[in-house]
Scaffold this active site. Structure first.
Site, PDB file in Angstrom:
ATOM      1  N   ARG A   1      22.647 -52.835  39.572  1.00  0.00           N
ATOM      2  CA  ARG A   1      23.297 -53.978  39.467  1.00  0.00           C
ATOM      3  C   ARG A   1      25.234 -53.382  39.650  1.00  0.00           C
ATOM      4  NH1 ARG A   1      19.021 -56.316  38.141  1.00  0.00           N
ATOM      5  NH2 ARG A   1      18.167 -57.474  40.580  1.00  0.00           N
TER       6      ARG A   1
ATOM      7  N   LYS B   1      19.972 -59.047  35.082  1.00  0.00           N
ATOM      8  CA  LYS B   1      19.449 -60.273  35.969  1.00  0.00           C
ATOM      9  C   LYS B   1      18.040 -60.791  35.804  1.00  0.00           C
ATOM     10  CE  LYS B   1      19.899 -62.065  40.298  1.00  0.00           C
ATOM     11  NZ  LYS B   1      19.853 -61.558  41.747  1.00  0.00           N
TER      12      LYS B   1
ATOM     13  N   HIS C   1      27.491 -52.766  45.809  1.00  0.00           N
ATOM     14  CA  HIS C   1      25.880 -52.997  45.612  1.00  0.00           C
ATOM     15  C   HIS C   1      25.224 -51.830  47.123  1.00  0.00           C
ATOM     16  CE1 HIS C   1      23.135 -56.150  44.169  1.00  0.00           C
ATOM     17  NE2 HIS C   1      22.227 -56.361  45.254  1.00  0.00           N
TER      18      HIS C   1
ATOM     19  N   ARG D   1      23.410 -48.973  45.754  1.00  0.00           N
ATOM     20  CA  ARG D   1      21.829 -50.020  45.598  1.00  0.00           C
ATOM     21  C   ARG D   1      21.067 -50.186  46.376  1.00  0.00           C
ATOM     22  NH1 ARG D   1      19.791 -53.379  41.102  1.00  0.00           N
ATOM     23  NH2 ARG D   1      17.948 -54.691  41.745  1.00  0.00           N
TER      24      ARG D   1
ATOM     25  N   HIS E   1      13.557 -56.012  39.972  1.00  0.00           N
ATOM     26  CA  HIS E   1      12.606 -56.960  41.068  1.00  0.00           C
ATOM     27  C   HIS E   1      11.993 -57.662  40.435  1.00  0.00           C
ATOM     28  CE1 HIS E   1      14.460 -55.201  45.199  1.00  0.00           C
ATOM     29  NE2 HIS E   1      15.695 -56.153  44.124  1.00  0.00           N
TER      30      HIS E   1
ATOM     31  N   TYR F   1      13.263 -53.680  52.237  1.00  0.00           N
ATOM     32  CA  TYR F   1      14.124 -51.921  52.423  1.00  0.00           C
ATOM     33  C   TYR F   1      13.136 -50.703  53.391  1.00  0.00           C
ATOM     34  CZ  TYR F   1      16.920 -52.600  48.736  1.00  0.00           C
ATOM     35  OH  TYR F   1      18.121 -53.360  47.861  1.00  0.00           O
TER      36      TYR F   1
END
Length: 291
Positions: A137, A162, A233, A236, A259, A268
């Protein structure tokens, strides 16, 4: 609401957030949204009624507030009512709306190559390469430390990403060479002074900010003739999509991206063009069946 009236509530709200180890960014957002609610009421937020909450949410919708902003507001007020005021009845009045799921902008490998080639200097090339090669990120790219680079295991440590989780991402030989070249240049210019921890030093002892990173990406995109709306991003998204197109297990991609849920990574699969293109239509199977 006056500063004098809000001060005790704000102090208690800050204490409640501090106890729960919420991030500085969350502190800022929660305080801002609670103040906005109080300004709408024209009185102290602890005097709010269920009808006030309903009117406020209706007002946010009427002025065209985005779904994302409205949901952040609801989360902030829910915390304020439930934790700070102990008013569970008001917290239950808050409505969160499912945000439309949009497909991310993804560059082709050829476009990424042009973007990296368009970097104006060694630092910019290193930043863009790190973002694409690891799927980090924007905040994670800028805040990497020199000690995060593990050359022996060919890994990069991401500390407290995160969700306050640590993880490792891959360090490719090509990326290592690019980062080493950047370190050599930065050291020669005096930017890597003893005690300076950041891989990409910024101003006044801080690391390069997310705002600066986005500017670097947009500058390179312009020079590369890429008209798509891109940011850090985007790289990413490219990292995840291109790995998926190379048939990398989606669970491995999930771990690399950090994630929590596989459903987030599964997005994706909807933009992995080469993978979609390899699927045979049932119509083609039908035509192969004996008549």
């Amino acid at each position: 609401m006056t500063d004098k009236a809000i001060s005790p509530l704000r102090r208690r709200l800050i204490e409640d957030m501090t106890i729960r180890r919420l991030s500085p960014k969350t502190h800022y957002q929660y305080i801002r949204h609670v103040k906005k609610f109080a300004d709408f009421l024209g009185r102290s937020a602890d005097k709010a009624t269920a009808e006030d909450v309903h009117r406020y949410q209706l007002w946010l919708a009427s002025i065209g507030t985005s779904v994302g902003t409205a949901n952040v507001s609801a989360t902030a007020l829910r915390f304020f009512f439930k934790i700070t005021l102990k008013r569970h009845d008001l917290a239950e009045e808050l409505i969160s709306t499912r945000e439309p799921r949009r497909l991310p902008v993804v560059l082709s490998p050829e476009e990424v190559g042009r973007l990296l080639a368009a970097a104006t200097n060694t630092k910019h090339r290193a930043i863009l390469s790190l973002a694409y090669a690891t799927g980090l990120r924007a905040s994670e790219v800028g805040s990497r430390k020199l000690t995060d680079i593990d050359r022996d295991r060919m890994l990069i440590r991401v500390e407290q990403g995160k969700g306050k989780k640590d993880r490792y991402v891959i360090l490719s030989p090509i990326l290592l060479a690019i980062l080493h070249e950047w370190w050599r240049v930065a050291r020669k210019k005096g930017w890597m002074s003893p005690g300076q921890p950041w891989l990409f030093p910024g101003y006044r002892g801080q690391h390069t900010s997310a705002r600066q990173l986005h500017r670097i990406v947009r500058l390179a995109a312009g020079r590369a003739g890429i008209t798509k709306r891109v940011g850090v991003h985007t790289l990413r998204h490219c990292f995840a999509t291109h790995l998926l197109e190379q048939k990398t297990d989606i669970r491995i991609i999930q771990v690399l991206l950090g994630h929590k849920k596989l459903d987030t990574t599964a997005l994706y699969t909807r933009v992995a063009i080469s993978t979609i293109g390899q699927v045979t239509s049932p119509l083609d199977f039908l035509r192969k069946m004996p008549g």
